[in-house]
Every structure is written in structure tokens, then in C-alpha cells.
Design an enzyme around this catalytic site. Structure first.
Site, short mmCIF file in Angstrom:
data_model
loop_
_atom_site.label_atom_id
_atom_site.label_comp_id
_atom_site.label_asym_id
_atom_site.label_seq_id
_atom_site.Cartn_x
_atom_site.Cartn_y
_atom_site.Cartn_z
N ASP A 141 0.85 -1.01 -0.02
CA ASP A 141 0.03 0.00 -0.14
C ASP A 141 0.74 1.13 0.00
O ASP A 141 2.09 1.12 0.17
CB ASP A 141 -1.01 0.02 1.08
CG ASP A 141 -2.26 0.73 0.82
OD1 ASP A 141 -2.36 1.71 -0.14
OD2 ASP A 141 -3.31 0.79 1.60
C1 BGC Z 1 -5.28 3.11 -0.13
C2 BGC Z 1 -5.32 2.13 -1.01
C3 BGC Z 1 -4.84 2.74 -2.36
C4 BGC Z 1 -3.94 3.41 -2.25
C5 BGC Z 1 -3.63 3.87 -3.94
C6 BGC Z 1 -3.85 3.90 -0.14
O1 BGC Z 1 -4.07 5.07 0.56
O2 BGC Z 1 -4.86 2.58 1.29
O3 BGC Z 1 -6.45 1.43 -0.72
O4 BGC Z 1 -5.21 1.62 -3.45
O5 BGC Z 1 -3.77 4.34 -1.64
O6 BGC Z 1 -4.21 4.98 -4.20
#
Ligand code: BGC
Length: 715
Positions: A257
Site C-alpha cells: 500500500d
Molecule cells: C489506500 C489504497 C489505495 C492506495 C493507492 C492507499 O492510501 O489504502 O486502498 O489503493 O492508496 O491509491
């Protein structure tokens, strides 16, 4: 030697780490930009994956830098959070969960994938599969609700829809199942907080959706930001290298993430970027999103002997294999080359409208205020969410701008061109200003019905949007009370329409409004969908996939609790209950009314004695005794007791639907393999234990409304 092995042999360490790096990209007036770096990194091959670049032209321009100007011509993988639509938005996942319809789930995912692929995107960070039983957690909105069974069915459907028949097709995307795992169980519902739960709950509740995604062939998985039992998921060898890769045989890509690898330092398990990178790589994380730890830290980790080149190569191999499966080596411009036709977009809007209408859950309709009768010529439409296009999108909107999402005001005006629709927001969604309440109340004078559109702003759920108070924000309660008072005084029917990313705690509203709809966030066609239900063009059929608490203190609340040794008994003080509220939710899992009136009868189960390898057939008759056609949803639960472990009082095993005309009778059937009645034994291994199993069938998870039969499981 395969193309990929040959490439890896030829790659420098910097180029390899580039393939393990994902960073954010954008397009400004001066041209393409990437976060924390110059676009030269693409040519140098030191960034191999980009997120958040929108628009086929921009994507292709960036792709040309990689394919035409970099030494090894390796294409870039472009990814975006296409969670419930790309430009055309469908209902948020929690709303879609109310359909209990895998075909519809797959269809909206397919349409979203096609639309994103037409923009050059090749991977989406979806589906989000976190089972959530705590509505304080804002990300409940992104997932399947409280049931692992629903989560698993949604996983299969979404992976099928996103990835299509072949990952390499021009309209397919790689799906990323997230957030692995148990993110929904953050302490006190507080975003990013740590998670502590039993191994049993992990296996029974949080892992099944991910297991289903893997079995459905999901291309990638994203570990959660959170720590589970003291081990951050981004560094969790047991669950990534162990359960995911070894036990389930997952061979796809694991992408971290956003900045999660660097956050291992903050979690307190790594001293610096090199240690963080080594922990993540050794756990099995292939792509570092936004932390830069692989590019900067892995060379140091290598020199310290914390990782080996072979481990880096394995990760690079998985990333390049995904690019190959996506067809990027054969034709990196395949996605985004042919714009979609106007007819395709119109058809997609139609799908969005139908799914949105089906996602609406009619929570109450005690006074039969709905559907609005033909006599409703003058409507007072009040509330801050009545004409709020941008809010209809919910908390993720991919490439969709704030405009063009149909509001309730627009939807009602289109549906009832001959009616007078008076509108006032009354108050803002948040804030203390009450000046608009009195004029809004005046609009009720002489109206045939009053419709209150209330709820949360879109960004009050989603990431980093935990709330401790789940009532209506701002002065909305004051507005609603004033309007309802006037409506009651005049005998005017009152209807509440709630927009929210979670169940709100509004027992007072459920009691005082004549009808109440949960409209969640319904996407681009929200207003048409709400109008379709209000006017009766469509009978509501949505069923809530989460329990609605009557008090925040009941949280976590869900239908699959285990029994207690002291079941609630009002006559006995020393039993499991609250002193101040009932144990039961205000609206149970599966609750949702229709414009029909259904009765269930004649539950039959066979065989009476089920043996391993056998199949249980369950059938129940359904009659629509109302005066309107409608769709009924029937839930199949089991409860096995006694067993070697204490099993939940209701375990969901199936959902069926039947549409019936007024006065019509029909039936629904379920087939359940004997193994589906089993559980994880005391040793956490699957077991089918002999003994009695109760079969419970009905319209929602409220025990007293379920028909029951018993069977025996024998060896
Ligand atoms: C979120 C994810 C997301 C990623 C990319 C993160 O802050 O937890 O769910 O896919 O950002 O945007």
C-alpha cells in the site's frame, strides 16, 4: 530461455529495482511529471510502474518514454483506484453489496474495467474485500459489509468482472485484492490502528474473501497498512509468504500500500529504509508503492546481507510476468487506443441507473408513504444532499469529475415533469449554521409529501474517515426535526433519504419519518435511481449487508455472533445484555422492504441425514400477497450445535431471489454441499462433525423471522 529470464539476465540492479517501484504520476501544463523524481527515471528504467495518471494520451506519452527510449524497452504498468467506476460511477461497494447479486457485481466491475482500459489503465486497486463490523471505520464503505460469505462471493464476481476472460485483452485490467488482511478490524474503528484478533476469527471471517479471490485467479494482492497481532501486514511472512504463496499457491504480484514499506519504521519493526525494504521483500512484497525503499534501501540491504539477489530476481520475475500476461510486451498501447462509442457510454449509464436503484434499501415504510402516489403534485425536497452532484460519487471517484452525477432534485424533476418540486438545502452537511431551517420548513406548507435528503459528505467515509459519532453531522438533525414536526402537524407524509458510507445511528429518524431509504452513495445515476424508487417505477429490493446499530455503544455489531453461556433474559439480571438498549440492531443484516408483501412457507430440506460428499437441498415457498410486483430476497443460514467449538448462532450459506407479480406464488431453492456445513475444528483444520444442524431460512438475519428445520450430519 524465456523472454523474462533473458531480460532479468540483462538487467542492472537499478533496472530491477525500477520494476519493483511504483510512483505517482500526473500531467501538468509543462508535461508529464512523476512524484519525487523526474520523468527521466522512466527512460532510465528506474521506475517501472505508475499510479494515478489519467487520460489515454498522457498514458501513451509516458509509455513511449519507457518503450522507445529506455534501454530494455520494458513497458510501464499503469494503475489507478477504479473502485466503483472510472468516469461513470456505480454505487459504492457497500451499496452494491445490498444487491446480493454476483452477476450484477461482475457486470459493474466489467464496465468499470472497460472504461478504465479505454483510458490506458492496466491495473486497478480493487476489489476491496475487508469484512467490516465496525461502522466507525470509514472504509466500511469500500467493502462487502459484515459477512465473509458475501465477501467471498463479491471477490469472485469482481475478479471475474475486472479481469474479464483474458488478462491480455484490451479491455481487461489486473485486479488487486486488498487490503490483506483484517484491516476492517482496526481497534475501536480508528483508521490505520493496529489489529488484534484470534486466529479463528482471522480464518473464519477475514481470510475467506481473499482465498476466494486467489481461487478466482486474482492477479495481485495488496497488504493492509495495519499490524496484525504485532506484525505489520507489509512484513507478514506468515500470511504472505506462508498462507498466501505456500498454502494457496498464489503466484501473482504483491503490491504494497501507499508508502507502507517506509511506515514499517513508524510501526517500530525496522530501523531504516534498508531494513524496512528487506522485511517487506522477504515477506513476499514485490512492488513498493510510493515509499522509495526498494530503490534506495535494497542496495544497502544487499550489502548488509539482509536480502539476496535471488529474492530480488524472484520479485522482478513476478512483476514482469504480470506485464506479460497483461499483453504489455506485445502491444503496450493496446489499452487506450480506441475511444468508446457514445452508445457504449449511454448503455453504461443505464446499467449504473439500474444497479443504483437496486442498491437502495428501504428501511421503513410503516405508514406506506411510498411509493409516492399520483396525487403527489407538490413536493418539498429538503436537505443538503438533495442537490449535491459531487457527493453522489462517494469517497473514490477515479477519473470522474464533480459534475454530471444526477442529483435527487434533477432525478425527481425528470421523473415528475408535471409536479412542482420545491427545494431548499436548509443547512449545510456540516457546520453550525441554522439560518436556513425556518425557510425550508415553510416549503412544507401545502406540499403533498416532504422528502428529506440527509447524511454524510462523501469524504466522511472512505480512507482516513473514522467517526466516533454516527448520527447526522452538523445541524441536520435540527433541520429534520423541524421539518418532521411541521409535516406531522399538517398530516403530510414524510420520507427520509439517507446518503452515507456506513449505517448511521439514527433511531429517532427511523421512528419519526413515515418512510426511510438508505441510499448510500449511488454514483452517477443516483438521482434517477432514487426517483425510480420514490415514484414506484421500481420496487426497492436492496438488503443491507451490514447491521444498523441503534446505539454506537453496540458496535461491533453483526449477525454472526457466537452464543453466550448466559443468553439475554430480561427477567435475569446476570445475562448478556445492555442495561440501556436492546442487544438487537435497529435493522438486522439482510433487512430491506419492498413494495410487495411476501410470506415464506413450506420449508423443506433433504436428505434428513447428510453424509460427507452429499448435497443438501433446501426449498421454500414464497408468495407475494401485496398488490405490486416485487423481488424478494431469501437468506439461508445454518446453526450447528453442539459442535466441538462454539459456532456462530447464524452462519450465512446462501442467498436466493425471486420476482413475483401481485398474488403470485413461487419458490426458491438452495443446494449446499455437505462440506459447506463444516467448520474449523479446535485445531483450526476444516472438519465436518456428526450431529444436528439447524437450517434457517428467511428474509433477514432476525432469528424470530426465520423458518427452521433440522437435519443430521452422519459419517
Ligand atoms: C489506500 C489504497 C489505495 C492506495 C493507492 C492507499 O492510501 O489504502 O486502498 O489503493 O492508496 O491509491
Amino acid at each position: 530461455m524465456s523472454r523474462i529470464d533473458a531480460l532479468i539476465e540483462d538487467m542492472t540492479l537499478a533496472e530491477k529495482l525500477g520494476q519493483l517501484t511504483m510512483t505517482a504520476a500526473g500531467h501538468t501544463v509543462t508535461g508529464p511529471v512523476i512524484a519525487g523524481d523526474s520523468v527521466d527515471a522512466i527512460q532510465a528504467g528506474t521506475v517501472g510502474n505508475l499510479l494515478n495518471l489519467i487520460g489515454a494520451d498522457h498514458v501513451h506519452a509516458m509509455q513511449r518514454l519507457a518503450v522507445e527510449r529506455s534501454r530494455l524497452h520494458i513497458p510501464v504498468l499503469f494503475a489507478l483506484d477504479v473502485t466503483h467506476g472510472h468516469r461513470t460511477l456505480f454505487p459504492v461497494s457497500l451499496a452494491e453489496a445490498s444487491l446480493f447479486d454476483p452477476q450484477a457485481w461482475a457486470l459493474t466491475a466489467r464496465e468499470a474495467a472497460r472504461e478504465a482500459a479505454a483510458d490506458g489503465i492496466a491495473m486497478t486497486f480493487a476489489p476491496m474485500l475487508d469484512v467490516a463490523r465496525d461502522p466507525r471505520w470509514g472504509r466500511s464503505v469500500e467493502g462487502p459489509g459484515e459477512s465473509p460469505w458475501v465477501g467471498a462471493r463479491m471477490a469472485e464476481a469482481k475478479v471475474r468482472g475486472i479481469q474479464g476472460d483474458a488478462l491480455g485483452a484490451a479491455d481487461s485490467l489486473a485486479a488487486v485484492a486488498k487490503h490483506y488482511c483484517a484491516y476492517g478490524a482496526v481497534t475501536a474503528g480508528r483508521e490505520y490502528a493496529s489489529v488484534d484478533l484470534s486466529e479463528r476469527t482471522l480464518r473464519e471471517v477475514h481470510l475467506p474473501p481473499f482465498e476466494a479471490a486467489v481461487r478466482a485467479g486474482v492477479a495481485a494482492i495488496m497488504p493492509a497498512f495495519t499490524a496484525l497481532g504485532g506484525i505489520p501486514m507489509t512484513a507478514h511472512q506468515g500470511l504472505i509468504a506462508g498462507w498466501l504463496r505456500k498454502r494457496l499457491g498464489f503466484e501473482g504480484v504483491v503490491v504494497s500500500d501507499y508508502n507502507a514499506i517506509a511506515e514499517l519504521i513508524e510501526h517500530g519493526v525496522a530501523a531504516d529504509a534498508a531494513e524496512a525494504a528487506a522485511l517487506a521483500l522477504r515477506a513476499g512484497v514485490d512492488i513498493d508503492m510510493m515509499a522509495g525503499c526498494y530503490r534506495n534501501g535494497l542496495p544497502v540491504a544487499l550489502s548488509r546481507g539482509l536480502v539476496s539477489l535471488a529474492e530480488i530476481d524472484r520479485a522482478v520475475h513476478r512483476v514482469l510476468t504480470l506485464k506479460e500476461r497483461l499483453g504489455l510486451f506485445d502491444d503496450p498501447y493496446r489499452r487506450g487506443s480506441s475511444p468508446e462509442s457514445v452508445a457504449t457510454l449511454a448503455r453504461r449509464r443505464q446499467i449504473a441507473r439500474e444497479v443504483a436503484a437496486r442498491a437502495i434499501v428501504m428501511l421503513t415504510n410503516g405508514a406506506r408513504a411510498l411509493p409516492l402516489g399520483a396525487a403527489a403534485r407538490t413536493l418539498a425536497l429538503i436537505g443538503p444532499l438533495a442537490d449535491a452532484s459531487a457527493e453522489m460519487r462517494g469517497p473514490w471517484w477515479a477519473a470522474a469529475g464533480p459534475e454530471g452525477h444526477v442529483t435527487v432534485l434533477e432525478g425527481l424533476r425528470a421523473a415528475l415533469p408535471g409536479s412542482e418540486i420545491r427545494h431548499a438545502p436548509g443547512v449545510a452537511i456540516e457546520g453550525g449554521e441554522r439560518g436556513g431551517i425556518a425557510p425550508a420548513v415553510e416549503l412544507c406548507e401545502g406540499a403533498d409529501a416532504v422528502i428529506l435528503c440527509l447524511g454524510e459528505a462523501a469524504v466522511m467515509s472512505g480512507e482516513a474517515a473514522s467517526r466516533a459519532h454516527l448520527d447526522l453531522p452538523g445541524e441536520q438533525r435540527a433541520l429534520a426535526e423541524a421539518v418532521l414536526q411541521r409535516a406531522h402537524a399538517r398530516g403530510t407524509p414524510s420520507i427520509g433519504v439517507l446518503f452515507s458510507g456506513r449505517p448511521l445511528v439514527v433511531p429517532w429518524l427511523a421512528e419519526r419519518a413515515d418512510a426511510l431509504l438508505a441510499a448510500w452513495f449511488l454514483g452517477s445515476e443516483a438521482g434517477h435511481a432514487v426517483a425510480d424508487v420514490l415514484t414506484g417505477r421500481i420496487s426497492p429490493s436492496g438488503r443491507t449487508a451490514v447491521s444498523w446499530p441503534r446505539a454506537t455503544g453496540q458496535i461491533p455489531i453483526f449477525h454472526g455472533e457466537r452464543p453466550t453461556g448466559r443468553p439475554a433474559d430480561p427477567a435475569n439480571h446476570y445475562t448478556s445484555k445492555y442495561l440501556d438498549v436492546p442487544n438487537e440492531p435497529l435493522f438486522p443484516f439482510g433487512h430491506g422492504l419492498t413494495y410487495g408483501s411476501f410470506t415464506l412457507s413450506a420449508l423443506s430440506v433433504s436428505p434428513q441425514t447428510l453424509r460427507p460428499g452429499g448435497v443438501l437441498a433446501v426449498r421454500v415457498e414464497v408468495a407475494n400477497e401485496g398488490d405490486r410486483a416485487a423481488e424478494e430476497t431469501v437468506f439461508l443460514f445454518i446453526h450447528a450445535q453442539p459442535a466441538s467449538v462454539s459456532r456462530p448462532t447464524l452462519e450465512l450459506k446462501g442467498v436466493a431471489k425471486v420476482r413475483l407479480q401481485p398474488g403470485e406464488r413461487g419458490a426458491v431453492g438452495f443446494e449446499l454441499p455437505a462440506e459447506g456445513l463444516g467448520c474449523l475444528g479446535a485445531d483450526l483444520e476444516p472438519v465436518l462433525e456428526p450431529g444436528e444442524v439447524e437450517i434457517l431460512v428467511g428474509p433477514c438475519a432476525e432469528r424470530r423471522r426465520l423458518l427452521r428445520a433440522s437435519i443430521r450430519v452422519a459419517q
